[in-house]
Design a protein around this motif. Structure first.
Motif, PDB file in Angstrom:
ATOM      1  N   UNK A  46       1.715 -10.694  -1.348  1.00 29.36           N
ATOM      2  CA  UNK A  46       1.716 -12.056  -1.902  1.00 29.36           C
ATOM      3  C   UNK A  46       0.641 -12.224  -2.976  1.00 29.36           C
ATOM      4  N   UNK A  47       0.721 -11.414  -3.993  1.00 27.68           N
ATOM      5  CA  UNK A  47      -0.248 -11.443  -5.088  1.00 27.68           C
ATOM      6  C   UNK A  47       0.324 -12.119  -6.331  1.00 27.68           C
ATOM      7  N   UNK A  48       1.509 -12.696  -6.240  1.00 30.17           N
ATOM      8  CA  UNK A  48       2.146 -13.274  -7.419  1.00 30.17           C
ATOM      9  C   UNK A  48       1.426 -14.546  -7.860  1.00 30.17           C
ATOM     10  N   UNK A  49       1.609 -14.879  -9.126  1.00 36.93           N
ATOM     11  CA  UNK A  49       0.788 -15.920  -9.753  1.00 36.93           C
ATOM     12  C   UNK A  49       1.556 -17.205 -10.024  1.00 36.93           C
ATOM     13  N   UNK A  50       0.796 -18.251 -10.302  1.00 36.72           N
ATOM     14  CA  UNK A  50       1.392 -19.512 -10.763  1.00 36.72           C
ATOM     15  C   UNK A  50       2.107 -19.313 -12.102  1.00 36.72           C
ATOM     16  N   UNK A  51       1.675 -18.341 -12.877  1.00 39.08           N
ATOM     17  CA  UNK A  51       2.323 -18.037 -14.146  1.00 39.08           C
ATOM     18  C   UNK A  51       3.770 -17.619 -13.905  1.00 39.08           C
ATOM     19  N   UNK A  52       3.993 -16.650 -13.020  1.00 41.06           N
ATOM     20  CA  UNK A  52       5.358 -16.180 -12.781  1.00 41.06           C
ATOM     21  C   UNK A  52       6.214 -17.270 -12.139  1.00 41.06           C
ATOM     22  N   UNK A  53       5.629 -18.051 -11.236  1.00 37.31           N
ATOM     23  CA  UNK A  53       6.369 -19.155 -10.632  1.00 37.31           C
ATOM     24  C   UNK A  53       6.774 -20.189 -11.679  1.00 37.31           C
ATOM     25  N   UNK A  54       5.863 -20.533 -12.573  1.00 41.17           N
ATOM     26  CA  UNK A  54       6.168 -21.538 -13.596  1.00 41.17           C
ATOM     27  C   UNK A  54       7.288 -21.073 -14.514  1.00 41.17           C
ATOM     28  N   UNK A  55       7.279 -19.795 -14.877  1.00 46.04           N
ATOM     29  CA  UNK A  55       8.393 -19.256 -15.656  1.00 46.04           C
ATOM     30  C   UNK A  55       9.700 -19.366 -14.872  1.00 46.04           C
ATOM     31  N   UNK A 102      -4.177 -22.300 -21.985  1.00 47.49           N
ATOM     32  CA  UNK A 102      -4.064 -23.077 -20.748  1.00 47.49           C
ATOM     33  C   UNK A 102      -2.950 -22.538 -19.847  1.00 47.49           C
ATOM     34  N   UNK A 103      -1.841 -22.125 -20.454  1.00 48.57           N
ATOM     35  CA  UNK A 103      -0.752 -21.578 -19.645  1.00 48.57           C
ATOM     36  C   UNK A 103      -1.069 -20.149 -19.208  1.00 48.57           C
ATOM     37  N   UNK A 104      -1.688 -19.362 -20.079  1.00 50.62           N
ATOM     38  CA  UNK A 104      -2.035 -17.986 -19.721  1.00 50.62           C
ATOM     39  C   UNK A 104      -3.033 -17.944 -18.562  1.00 50.62           C
ATOM     40  N   UNK A 105      -3.852 -18.987 -18.426  1.00 48.85           N
ATOM     41  CA  UNK A 105      -4.790 -19.060 -17.298  1.00 48.85           C
ATOM     42  C   UNK A 105      -4.072 -18.964 -15.959  1.00 48.85           C
ATOM     43  N   UNK A 106      -2.830 -19.396 -15.880  1.00 48.53           N
ATOM     44  CA  UNK A 106      -2.096 -19.382 -14.616  1.00 48.53           C
ATOM     45  C   UNK A 106      -1.852 -17.972 -14.102  1.00 48.53           C
ATOM     46  N   UNK A 107      -2.013 -16.971 -14.956  1.00 47.09           N
ATOM     47  CA  UNK A 107      -1.952 -15.580 -14.484  1.00 47.09           C
ATOM     48  C   UNK A 107      -3.089 -15.294 -13.501  1.00 47.09           C
ATOM     49  N   UNK A 108      -4.149 -16.081 -13.580  1.00 54.38           N
ATOM     50  CA  UNK A 108      -5.343 -15.829 -12.776  1.00 54.38           C
ATOM     51  C   UNK A 108      -5.451 -16.771 -11.578  1.00 54.38           C
ATOM     52  N   UNK A 109      -4.324 -17.417 -11.259  1.00 53.97           N
ATOM     53  CA  UNK A 109      -4.251 -18.296 -10.092  1.00 53.97           C
ATOM     54  C   UNK A 109      -3.093 -17.812  -9.217  1.00 53.97           C
ATOM     55  N   UNK A 110      -3.377 -17.397  -7.984  1.00 49.62           N
ATOM     56  CA  UNK A 110      -2.304 -16.940  -7.102  1.00 49.62           C
ATOM     57  C   UNK A 110      -1.417 -18.108  -6.687  1.00 49.62           C
ATOM     58  N   UNK A 111      -0.121 -17.834  -6.584  1.00 53.36           N
ATOM     59  CA  UNK A 111       0.842 -18.844  -6.162  1.00 53.36           C
ATOM     60  C   UNK A 111       0.612 -19.255  -4.704  1.00 53.36           C
ATOM     61  N   UNK A 112       0.290 -18.297  -3.843  1.00 53.91           N
ATOM     62  CA  UNK A 112       0.221 -18.584  -2.411  1.00 53.91           C
ATOM     63  C   UNK A 112      -1.208 -18.614  -1.865  1.00 53.91           C
ATOM     64  N   UNK A 113      -2.181 -18.900  -2.718  1.00 53.56           N
ATOM     65  CA  UNK A 113      -3.542 -19.067  -2.237  1.00 53.56           C
ATOM     66  C   UNK A 113      -4.040 -17.859  -1.463  1.00 53.56           C
ATOM     67  N   UNK A 114      -4.405 -18.074  -0.195  1.00 51.91           N
ATOM     68  CA  UNK A 114      -4.988 -17.002   0.616  1.00 51.91           C
ATOM     69  C   UNK A 114      -3.947 -16.201   1.388  1.00 51.91           C
TER      70      UNK A 114
END
Length: 440
Positions: A56-65, A36-48
């Protein structure tokens, strides 16, 4: 509660914003490695926003960390200083909430939420509380531990000081996304002095407050937030891509509800269109699946769906014009003339009015104290920052924004001769030789 075990050896993530992210607790490491947490690698932090700012390709994974790391540093500062108002037994609840606060974000985040009336915090809590690996990991700590973490996300946890760390006007979430989004978009507006801010935070009477001498660092933080919203988050090109994306979801949902036979409709999109997603299906949604679907939909027989998907995938977005004032009668007239000229009144015209409230100014008796930043003076008395700071007062209560009318330029070019002079004048600056790129 079971004794929480440290890792045999500290784990370290190399991070472009915080330099290093330190993981010392086995529980945190185990949570990071759940699907469930690894899935956040596949969700961009800044949408479009990547269609406007190519970095701006960074992910919710890196933001959450990053949110976890800032929270860890704040708690370490509290514990080193021996503040009595910090409940040390809440350390792990706070760290887990910081790490997991964005679990429920879907593909392109807020656009899909608007289209399908979803709330990412509700999905976060469902992922924490239902049959998931993360739920099982949390419940191994103690029965009901997942509910404690969910309560922090819902902002109704019994100890508000813990909620303040993750959700407040000056929280770890905002500090990380300002720094991280500024870094990856290549702008300078979000470069706050986070080290200084962390040093001047204090737990006091169940709240996180700011030492009075740190007021200028907080002023800078609030100005950075103001600038980031208008230069990055509300950039008109990003708003255009958001609009095209919403139109894709809107049209696909309309077609599904009408019984349209899609040539490509992967699981779990039918459940999404019926608003019947369960947690396991929701976790299958990521941006790779959605963009693959959009690419297939560029070939659909429905012209509207094929058009908006092609625009999104090829970055042929809507143009826009700005206007100070526009009333409802004028909007109705524009839509009527668009339709009479052969354009679609919804899909070929969008009226957007972005607004931002940089800071909610203090008002005596205001019940929204949890949304305000408190300064702690040498006599241990607190004052709301806008009572003290001229800078904060100057940006408080501002709802800045101008109307933007978005439209497909090449379509409007073909029918502009059918518009009345009054309506044509609104779009005059953008009518001419069609251009493929926006200016940033």
């Amino acid at each position: 509660m079971k004794p929480l075990q440290p890792l045999d050896e500290e784990k370290v993530f190399k991070d472009p914003v915080h330099n290093y992210i330190h993981v010392q607790d086995r529980l945190i490491w185990t949570l990071i490695n759940t699907p469930e947490f690894q899935r956040l690698r596949r969700i961009r932090q800044l949408g479009t926003s990547y269609l406007t700012f190519h970095g701006a390709e960074h992910s919710r994974f890196s933001h959450s960390l990053g949110v976890y790391e800032i929270t860890r540093r704040i708690i370490s500062q509290f514990e080193r200083s021996g503040y009595e108002d910090w409940p040390s037994e809440e350390r792990m609840v706070a760290l887990c909430a910081a790490l997991l606060h964005d679990l429920g974000h879907g593909p392109f985040s807020h656009s899909i939420e608007e289209a399908f009336e979803m709330n990412h915090e509700e999905w976060t809590c469902r992922i924490l509380l239902e049959d998931t690996e993360i739920h099982r990991v949390l419940e191994e700590v103690e029965s009901g531990f997942s509910e404690k973490v969910a309560a922090v996300i819902r902002k109704d946890y019994e100890k508000a000081v813990v909620v303040n760390l993750v959700s407040s006007p000056l929280d770890a979430d905002r500090m990380d996304y300002l720094l991280r989004d500024a870094y990856f978009t290549g702008v300078n507006y979000g470069t706050i002095d986070m080290d200084r801010i962390i040093r001047v935070l204090r737990p006091h009477n169940g709240r996180v407050v700011v030492k009075e001498s740190g007021m200028h660092a907080i002023e800078d933080y609030l100005m950075s937030r103001y600038q980031m919203y208008w230069q990055v988050y509300f950039h008109p090109v990003t708003r255009s891509s958001d609009i095209v994306l919403r139109h894709i979801f809107q049209r696909a949902k309309e077609l599904f509800n009408s019984g349209y036979n899609f040539t490509f409709l992967p699981h779990p999109l039918p459940a999404l269109f019926r608003n019947e997603l369960n947690v396991k299906e929701y976790l299958l949604l990521d941006e790779a699946l959605v963009q693959t679907t959009f690419m297939q939909w560029t070939l659909e027989k429905d012209e509207i769906l094929a058009d908006v998907c092609t625009r999104f995938m090829e970055r042929r977005l809507y143009k826009y014009v700005e206007t100070e004032l526009i009333d409802l009668d004028m909007i109705d007239q524009i839509r009527h003339e668009f339709e009479a000229a052969g354009l679609h009144p919804q899909y070929d015209l969008e009226i957007d009015f972005p607004t931002d409230l940089p800071y909610d100014v203090f008002r005596p008796g205001d019940p929204k104290k949890e949304k305000q930043i408190l300064l702690l003076d040498r006599q241990n008395k607190v004052q709301e920052i806008s009572e003290v700071s001229d800078i904060v007062r100057s940006i408080s209560g501002i709802h800045r924004g101008r109307y933007h009318l978005y439209f497909p330029q090449e379509k409007l070019e073909r029918v502009k001769h059918k518009l009345s002079p009054h309506v044509a004048d609104i779009f005059e600056d953008k009518l001419g030789p069609a251009q493929m790129e926006f200016e940033i």
